[in-house]
Design an enzyme around this catalytic site. Structure first.
Site, mmCIF file in Angstrom:
data_model
loop_
_atom_site.group_PDB
_atom_site.id
_atom_site.type_symbol
_atom_site.label_atom_id
_atom_site.label_comp_id
_atom_site.label_asym_id
_atom_site.label_seq_id
_atom_site.Cartn_x
_atom_site.Cartn_y
_atom_site.Cartn_z
ATOM 1 C CG ASP A 19 -0.253 -0.045 2.546
ATOM 2 O OD1 ASP A 19 0.961 0.270 2.620
ATOM 3 O OD2 ASP A 19 -0.919 -0.374 3.548
ATOM 4 C CG LEU A 20 -0.778 5.125 -0.873
ATOM 5 C CD1 LEU A 20 -1.788 6.217 -0.530
ATOM 6 C CD2 LEU A 20 0.061 5.522 -2.071
#
Length: 137
Positions: A19-20
């Site tokens: 994810d980020l």
């Protein structure tokens, strides 16, 4: 420490798996353990494509109970461990874990069922059962 008797499948965490924050996205653990199961069954000598072509038999996931214990991260080298727990007439129960060195990140209890390609339950073929039973001992 990962069990030594389990089938081991290495997985490298790529950017696309995260994810980020650079942490493995939760659903990707399901992909990792799927790869581990596929490699486990192939290592036992079961050719799933040939089984489907010859007998119309496939394996499908019926149930997954998962625990996310610690985050995997971009660049990690992980190992998926697969152990046969129970073997029924048409059911296979596995324990799968994802490890980073000596640290367990993820565990799952996975129930597979043997199906005809029509979707009806099927008994596990005798030849496949023999290979599975040998893996349990």
């Amino acid at each position: 420490m990962p069990p030594q008797t389990a089938h081991r499948h290495p997985v490298r965490v790529y950017y696309e798996d995260t994810d980020l924050a650079g942490i493995v996205y939760y659903a990707n653990y399901l992909k990792f353990i799927e790869r581990g199961r596929s490699e486990w069954i192939a290592a036992l000598g079961v050719d799933q494509m040939a089984l489907r072509a010859a007998e119309g038999i496939v394996f499908a996931v019926r149930r997954v109970v998962a625990d996310y214990l610690r985050p995997g991260r971009f660049g990690d080298d992980l190992v998926v461990m697969t152990n046969l727990q129970e073997l029924g007439g048409s059911r296979i129960e596995l324990r799968q874990e994802v490890w980073r060195e000596d640290e367990r990140l993820f565990t799952a209890a996975v129930t597979l069922v043997c199906l005809h390609d029509t979707g009806r339950a099927a008994r596990i073929p005798a030849a496949v059962r023999s290979l599975l039973e040998a893996a349990r001992s």
